[in-house]
Design a protein around this motif. Structure first.
Motif, short mmCIF file in Angstrom:
data_model
loop_
_atom_site.label_atom_id
_atom_site.label_comp_id
_atom_site.label_asym_id
_atom_site.label_seq_id
_atom_site.Cartn_x
_atom_site.Cartn_y
_atom_site.Cartn_z
N LYS A 127 7.75 2.85 -14.48
CA LYS A 127 8.50 1.78 -14.57
C LYS A 127 10.28 2.24 -14.87
CE LYS A 127 4.99 -0.74 -17.21
NZ LYS A 127 4.69 -1.12 -18.31
N CYS A 128 10.25 3.67 -15.05
CA CYS A 128 11.82 4.21 -15.13
C CYS A 128 12.32 4.15 -13.85
CB CYS A 128 11.66 5.47 -15.98
SG CYS A 128 11.60 5.24 -17.67
N ILE A 129 11.34 4.69 -12.97
CA ILE A 129 11.85 5.11 -11.62
C ILE A 129 12.14 3.58 -10.89
CG2 ILE A 129 11.15 5.95 -9.32
CD1 ILE A 129 9.76 8.07 -10.92
N ALA A 130 10.91 2.83 -11.23
CA ALA A 130 11.28 1.55 -10.51
C ALA A 130 12.67 0.73 -10.80
CB ALA A 130 10.06 0.47 -11.04
N VAL B 159 14.76 -7.23 -15.01
CA VAL B 159 13.39 -7.01 -14.07
C VAL B 159 12.53 -6.42 -14.48
CG1 VAL B 159 12.87 -6.69 -11.62
CG2 VAL B 159 14.93 -7.76 -11.88
N SER B 160 12.60 -5.26 -14.80
CA SER B 160 11.56 -4.28 -15.18
C SER B 160 10.69 -4.45 -16.47
CB SER B 160 12.04 -2.79 -15.52
OG SER B 160 11.18 -1.96 -15.93
N VAL B 161 11.62 -5.05 -17.53
CA VAL B 161 10.82 -5.44 -18.75
C VAL B 161 10.07 -6.84 -18.59
CG1 VAL B 161 11.45 -6.54 -21.19
CG2 VAL B 161 12.71 -4.90 -20.19
N LEU B 162 10.78 -7.99 -17.66
CA LEU B 162 10.19 -9.13 -17.29
C LEU B 162 8.68 -8.91 -16.68
CD1 LEU B 162 12.79 -11.74 -16.71
CD2 LEU B 162 11.33 -11.57 -18.52
N SER B 163 8.78 -7.61 -15.80
CA SER B 163 7.79 -7.58 -14.91
C SER B 163 6.43 -7.05 -15.74
CB SER B 163 7.94 -6.46 -13.77
OG SER B 163 9.11 -6.79 -13.15
N SER B 164 6.90 -6.35 -16.72
CA SER B 164 5.76 -5.75 -17.49
C SER B 164 5.18 -7.03 -18.25
CB SER B 164 6.45 -5.03 -18.56
OG SER B 164 6.85 -3.66 -17.82
N LYS B 165 6.00 -7.92 -19.02
CA LYS B 165 5.40 -8.80 -19.77
C LYS B 165 4.79 -9.98 -18.88
CE LYS B 165 9.30 -8.91 -22.98
NZ LYS B 165 8.23 -8.93 -24.26
N LEU B 166 5.20 -10.22 -17.72
CA LEU B 166 4.62 -11.34 -16.76
C LEU B 166 3.27 -10.30 -16.20
CD1 LEU B 166 7.60 -12.47 -14.62
CD2 LEU B 166 6.05 -13.72 -16.29
N ALA B 167 3.05 -9.18 -16.25
CA ALA B 167 1.99 -8.59 -15.71
C ALA B 167 0.64 -8.69 -16.64
CB ALA B 167 2.11 -7.05 -15.58
#
Length: 615
Positions: free
Chosen positions: A78-81, A146-154
């Motif tokens: 996620k950091c690299i993304a 984007v990264s945080v929301l991606s994790s939540k939506l996943a």
């Protein structure tokens, strides 16, 4: 493990969808350059779907990179993304700014200029640095969101991401379908948008639609011949309307002009052995010994020949469907046009650029083989000479293709042996003996020479050489592993084998001689504009070239193009820039060099040449 994989898939899909939104929004400034006709709803739909579909491909590239790294622990991934999304966003914003200022997109050349030129290119005041820093930080924050929301939506169901991905794919499919159809119908609106998006190469399908019987290409062109120039064009060409010197000459006293172009004709195969009749005619002509094309490909070479501009302008002129000032001047002088090409004029689309507006232009010459088409265009031009309106001058263009096809009639005696029976490109390698291949190519040139002889004899028999200027040249050269780097053909590098071409100009009443200063295709159009057509504008209004006979020229390097890259070519150095952003410097023999010797002033001058005619 199954749950972990499922979570990563959901996370990748969520990140992809959010990146589509982010990049599409960041790319909105490009749309300010695209004006749609008020009632053209299909063009408006095209802009919307392309904005989502095209930037979605960039987002897909990010997701695929993450997929390749999916073996990493989740936190690192996620950091690299986040970092990659941030860098992609910064690059996009930089490209937006470059396009706003220079009207072309980020490339290795621009990076080189920014590094070399520094403050000469962009004034880095404290305010500029502050704003740039704030933008970069803001993009970093957006990437983190984007990264945080991606994790939540996943953690939610996959259904919504599937719908979102389907919408993106539908947008991409819709935009490309619209472009293919409107392009095939010679639309002047939708194709004009292509130049404005970065790295955008939309699909075309003219030949497929024609083959399926869905479109008659010739009829479509004639129907849309008078369409206006697209409103979204970013061209400022010519810089001022063309004006003409007053002349007492009547139209019929204007000289005829005939351009004979032989596709894929290299300089050292223009000799009495390979092209005997052309070489004999050259003894009556001006012979330019250091002439180079403006490209290593047909598209770039013919473009530079007619426009007198670097081939980097190709996409802008194609999008605008803008023909060259040379053709406008010829029409203003009431010239008749006799355009005959053995190769299709819609691939590359010269029918929409160089010859746009020419009535009854034949796009395809009917015949089965290149030698047959070469013979057909010769016959057609000779017929034209017999039937034309002799009260008006004419401009003729003959484009021969047999050398490009390395073909000649089966019953023609071989003049060069051993000759390869057929060309099998799969056999070519660095150890392959080039002689049989080159001999086949020379036999094809020998055949073309016989067709050109027929044209010249016809002109001579009719007494037309007394008032006809004849130009004989090529669009580019042809390499046969000359530099032992396993390069064959053309369009692959900028060595002399691929860009050094013959140029002979026969001028009635002018003494023949060798001209040894460096000239280029970019000089031909301005020479005719000034010396023959009476255009009084300065050359800088429509070209970056010089008069061919002007020895006072500041030219230490040339801008030469291909299909997707271009180069600054000097006597001892070649610097190539690629769409990927990389720059490669090499010797004329294609050996790599650690650093280039072009100054920041050289780079800035090249930049000026490439954006002078853009708004």
């Amino acid at each position: 493990m199954l749950l972990n994989v499922r979570h990563k898939v959901r996370w990748l899909l969520s990140q992809f969808v959010l990146n589509v939104v982010l990049l599409s929004v960041l790319g909105l400034p490009y749309l300010t350059w695209m004006i749609t006709p008020q009632h053209d709803w299909l063009a408006k739909l095209y802009l919307l779907t392309t904005q989502i579909g095209w930037f979605g491909l960039f987002a897909l590239a990010i997701s695929l990179a993450m997929l390749a790294l999916s073996w990493l622990p989740g936190r690192w991934l996620k950091c690299i993304a986040t970092l990659i999304t941030w860098l992609a966003s910064v690059l996009l914003i930089v490209d937006v700014q470059v396009y706003q200022q220079y009207r072309f997109h980020l490339s290795g050349f621009v990076w080189e200029l920014l590094i070399e030129g520094g403050d000469e290119v962009i004034s880095l005041s404290w305010y500029t640095l502050l704003m740039a820093g704030m933008i970069v930080l803001g993009l970093g924050l957006a990437s983190l969101v984007v990264s945080v929301l991606s994790s939540k939506l996943a953690r939610t169901q996959l259904r919504w991401t599937r719908y979102a991905c389907a919408i993106w794919f539908a947008c991409l499919l819709t935009s490309q379908s619209i472009h293919m159809w409107r392009d095939a119908n010679y639309d002047s609106v939708v194709p004009s948008y292509s130049y404005h998006w970065p790295l955008y190469y939309p699909l075309t399908a003219k030949r497929f639609f024609h083959k399926m019987g869905w479109i008659d290409i010739q009829a479509a062109r004639e129907e849309n011949l008078t369409l206006a120039q697209p409103q979204s064009s970013n061209l400022n060409y010519p810089l001022h309307p063309l004006s003409y010197e007053k002349s007492t000459q009547q139209p019929k006293q204007q000289p005829n002009i005939l351009f004979i172009a032989i596709d894929t004709w290299r300089y050292d195969d223009a000799n009495p052995q390979v092209t005997p009749h052309i070489s004999q005619f050259a003894q009556r002509s001006l012979r330019f010994q250091q002439h180079v094309s403006g490209g290593n490909s047909t598209q770039a070479g013919i473009f530079s020949l007619f426009y007198g501009l670097p081939a980097t302008y190709w996409n802008a002129f194609l999008s605008a469907q803008q023909r060259p000032a040379l053709m406008d001047a010829l029409q203003a002088q009431d010239y008749q046009f006799a355009i005959y090409a053995a190769a299709p004029l819609n691939s590359p689309p010269f029918d929409r650029t160089v010859f746009n507006g020419v009535e009854n232009l034949r796009i395809d010459t009917p015949a089965d083989t290149s030698p047959q088409r070469d013979a057909r265009i010769t016959d057609d031009f000779i017929d034209f000479l017999h039937t034309r309106d002799s009260s008006k001058p004419y401009f003729g263009f003959l484009f021969y293709d047999s050398a490009h096809a390395t073909d000649f009639p089966a019953d023609m005696p071989l003049h060069f042996s051993p000759s390869w029976e057929r060309v099998d490109h799969i056999k070519l390698n660095n150890d392959f003996d080039p002689e049989p291949y080159r001999n086949r190519y020379r036999n094809a040139l020998y055949y073309i020479d016989t067709q050109v002889e027929r044209v010249l004899k016809s002109l001579q028999a009719r007494g037309e050489l007394d008032h006809t200027i004849v130009v004989i040249t090529s669009d580019h050269g042809q390499e046969f592993n000359d530099n032992h780097q396993n390069y064959w053909g053309h369009g692959s590098n900028y060595s002399m084998a691929q860009i050094h071409v013959p140029l002979y100009i026969y001028v009635p009443g002018r003494e023949s001689k060798d001209i040894r200063w460096k000239t280029t295709h970019q000089d031909i159009a301005p020479t005719f504009m000034q010396r023959t057509l009476g255009v009084s504008n300065p050359v800088s209004d429509y070209s970056v070239g010089y008069d061919l006979f002007d020895t006072q020229r500041d030219r230490d390097w040339l801008l030469i193009g291909s299909y997707f890259n271009y180069a600054m070519v000097a006597d001892d150095e070649i610097m190539v820039t690629y769409p990927s952003g990389s720059v490669q410097t090499m010797t004329p023999q294609l050996e790599p060099k650690a650093q280039h010797s072009f100054t920041s002033s050289d780079l800035m001058q090249a930049l000026t040449q490439m954006n002078r005619f853009l708004k």
